[in-house]
Design a protein around this motif. Structure first.
Motif, PDB file in Angstrom:
ATOM      1  N   VAL A  79       0.689  -1.139  -0.055  1.00  0.00           N
ATOM      2  CA  VAL A  79       0.075  -0.062  -0.114  1.00  0.00           C
ATOM      3  C   VAL A  79       1.375   1.394  -0.041  1.00  0.00           C
ATOM      4  CG1 VAL A  79      -1.805   1.310   1.060  1.00  0.00           C
ATOM      5  CG2 VAL A  79      -1.928  -1.142   1.097  1.00  0.00           C
ATOM      6  N   SER A  83      -2.322   6.428  -4.035  1.00  0.00           N
ATOM      7  CA  SER A  83      -2.755   5.453  -4.656  1.00  0.00           C
ATOM      8  C   SER A  83      -2.372   5.122  -6.173  1.00  0.00           C
ATOM      9  CB  SER A  83      -4.341   5.741  -4.758  1.00  0.00           C
ATOM     10  OG  SER A  83      -5.104   4.621  -5.276  1.00  0.00           O
ATOM     11  N   ARG A 136      -8.352   4.652   1.300  1.00  0.00           N
ATOM     12  CA  ARG A 136      -7.251   3.871   1.894  1.00  0.00           C
ATOM     13  C   ARG A 136      -7.799   2.313   2.234  1.00  0.00           C
ATOM     14  NH1 ARG A 136      -2.866   4.375   0.704  1.00  0.00           N
ATOM     15  NH2 ARG A 136      -2.875   6.581   1.457  1.00  0.00           N
ATOM     16  N   ARG A 137      -8.995   2.278   2.536  1.00  0.00           N
ATOM     17  CA  ARG A 137      -9.492   0.779   2.757  1.00  0.00           C
ATOM     18  C   ARG A 137      -9.650   0.067   1.240  1.00  0.00           C
ATOM     19  NH1 ARG A 137     -13.925   3.634   5.242  1.00  0.00           N
ATOM     20  NH2 ARG A 137     -15.415   2.378   4.208  1.00  0.00           N
ATOM     21  N   ASP A 139      -7.447   0.650  -1.044  1.00  0.00           N
ATOM     22  CA  ASP A 139      -6.038   0.367  -1.262  1.00  0.00           C
ATOM     23  C   ASP A 139      -5.648  -0.868  -0.706  1.00  0.00           C
ATOM     24  OD1 ASP A 139      -6.110   2.753  -2.980  1.00  0.00           O
ATOM     25  OD2 ASP A 139      -5.213   3.892  -1.329  1.00  0.00           O
ATOM     26  N   ILE A 140      -6.059  -0.975   0.454  1.00  0.00           N
ATOM     27  CA  ILE A 140      -5.465  -2.226   1.350  1.00  0.00           C
ATOM     28  C   ILE A 140      -6.160  -3.437   0.815  1.00  0.00           C
ATOM     29  CG2 ILE A 140      -5.576  -3.259   3.650  1.00  0.00           C
ATOM     30  CD1 ILE A 140      -5.181  -0.487   4.727  1.00  0.00           C
ATOM     31  N   ARG A 142      -7.020  -3.913  -2.036  1.00  0.00           N
ATOM     32  CA  ARG A 142      -6.476  -4.178  -3.433  1.00  0.00           C
ATOM     33  C   ARG A 142      -5.199  -4.967  -3.171  1.00  0.00           C
ATOM     34  NH1 ARG A 142      -1.833  -2.794  -5.450  1.00  0.00           N
ATOM     35  NH2 ARG A 142      -1.643  -1.260  -3.610  1.00  0.00           N
ATOM     36  N   ALA A 143      -4.509  -4.487  -2.262  1.00  0.00           N
ATOM     37  CA  ALA A 143      -2.895  -5.217  -1.746  1.00  0.00           C
ATOM     38  C   ALA A 143      -2.945  -6.767  -1.253  1.00  0.00           C
ATOM     39  CB  ALA A 143      -2.208  -4.292  -0.905  1.00  0.00           C
ATOM     40  N   LEU A 153       2.930  -1.388   4.471  1.00  0.00           N
ATOM     41  CA  LEU A 153       2.066  -0.316   4.565  1.00  0.00           C
ATOM     42  C   LEU A 153       2.990   0.762   4.670  1.00  0.00           C
ATOM     43  CD1 LEU A 153      -0.481  -1.782   7.407  1.00  0.00           C
ATOM     44  CD2 LEU A 153      -0.849  -1.523   4.591  1.00  0.00           C
ATOM     45  N   PRO A 156       0.255   4.517   5.859  1.00  0.00           N
ATOM     46  CA  PRO A 156      -0.977   4.255   5.274  1.00  0.00           C
ATOM     47  C   PRO A 156      -2.295   5.259   6.095  1.00  0.00           C
ATOM     48  CG  PRO A 156      -0.450   2.647   6.898  1.00  0.00           C
ATOM     49  CD  PRO A 156       0.764   3.338   6.558  1.00  0.00           C
TER      50      PRO A 156
END
Length: 297
Positions: A79, A83, A136-137, A139-140, A142-143, A153, A156
């Motif tokens: 992350v 983004s 951000r939620r 993005d995490i 996705r990771a 992170l 983050p």
């Protein structure tokens, strides 16, 4: 799950040494924090660990794999501070595009992540219209789609409200408990590191301290007693007998003690001359300032 082992890792640029022969052993399933001032070498270290930056020298291994191998990179979820998702696509479309990159993708796993990170209500929104916490939620999530061994992170939580940060950390804790996920964090929100299994503090490219949170506190973040008295001369005379460091400021005396037991003993000794007192346990902010200094960089 494999340990991440880093030996004599170095990155130099024409004008500076960004990372200077650092060594780390990050055990599988640990939550590890990298701390340091701006420009200390944290992000450069993360870049080399994730295979995005080529080291000048040194060795990085995850089990038998190294950063140049596809299998190594497959084991990492990252992350970034900024983004990498498409702002014109919906959350659902972004996540599905990412999932299609993996032949062993499991839709049940993605559905679990969507639930854990509270994304259900925003799946049909364009990513570009989301708030910072919502992004951000996503993005995490996705990771984590490809079920990596290690989640990295990099700052983050910057700009996020406390509710969003709590949601993120609760979900990550549950994933660590159920999957053995290793989490590597860089952050300026030092309270987020209180739950870390191990902390590395980096400055000017060097690891200047490393240990568990409890041991770092014991060494670098002592208790503070803030005392008010009805007889300061008598109070100070008693304090001189203890050899504890203290400072008198206006109508209070601040005393530094190494641990809770010493704090209790000191308060009992000084009790006849105290009107009020406060006790504050040292925290990660104290450790950080003690090791890296108070000056702005």
């Amino acid at each position: 799950m494999s340990d991440l082992i880093i030996k004599s890792l170095t990155k130099t640029f024409p004008s500076k040494v960004a990372v200077n022969h650092i060594n780390m052993h990050i055990k599988a399933g640990q939550f590890v924090a990298f701390l340091g001032p701006n420009g200390a070498g944290k992000s450069t270290t993360v870049g080399m660990i994730t295979g995005l930056t080529q080291p000048t020298s040194g060795q990085i291994t995850l089990g038998s794999e190294h950063p140049q191998s596809p299998q190594y990179k497959r084991q990492f979820g990252v992350v970034f501070q900024n983004s990498v998702l498409d702002p014109t696509l919906t959350v659902q479309q972004n996540l599905e595009l990412r999932a299609q990159m993996y032949t062993d993708f499991k839709s049940e796993w993605l559905n679990k992540l969507i639930s854990d990170f509270a994304l259900t209500s925003i799946l049909n929104q364009d990513y570009g219209t989301l708030s910072g916490g919502q992004r951000r939620r996503v993005d995490i999530t996705r990771a984590l789609i490809h079920q990596p061994q290690v989640l990295v992170l990099d700052e983050p939580s910057t700009g996020l409200d406390i509710q969003t940060r709590n949601t993120i950390w609760t979900a990550l804790l549950q994933l660590r408990q159920t999957t053995g996920l290793t989490v590597i964090l860089t952050t300026h929100y030092l309270e987020e590191t209180e739950a870390a299994d191990y902390v590395y503090i980096i400055d000017h490219g060097d690891i200047i301290a490393e240990d568990s949170v409890a041991k770092l506190k014991q060494q670098y973040a002592q208790y503070q007693l803030i005392l008010q008295s009805n007889d300061y001369p008598a109070l100070l005379k008693l304090l001189d007998r203890t050899s504890l460091p203290y400072q008198q400021l206006d109508q209070a005396v601040t005393v530094t003690v190494p641990d809770a037991r010493t704090a209790i003993t000191t308060l009992n000794l000084l009790q006849p001359y105290l009107t009020t007192f406060e006790s504050r346990e040292g925290d990660m902010n104290d450790i950080f300032v003690t090791l890296t200094g108070k000056e702005i960089r």
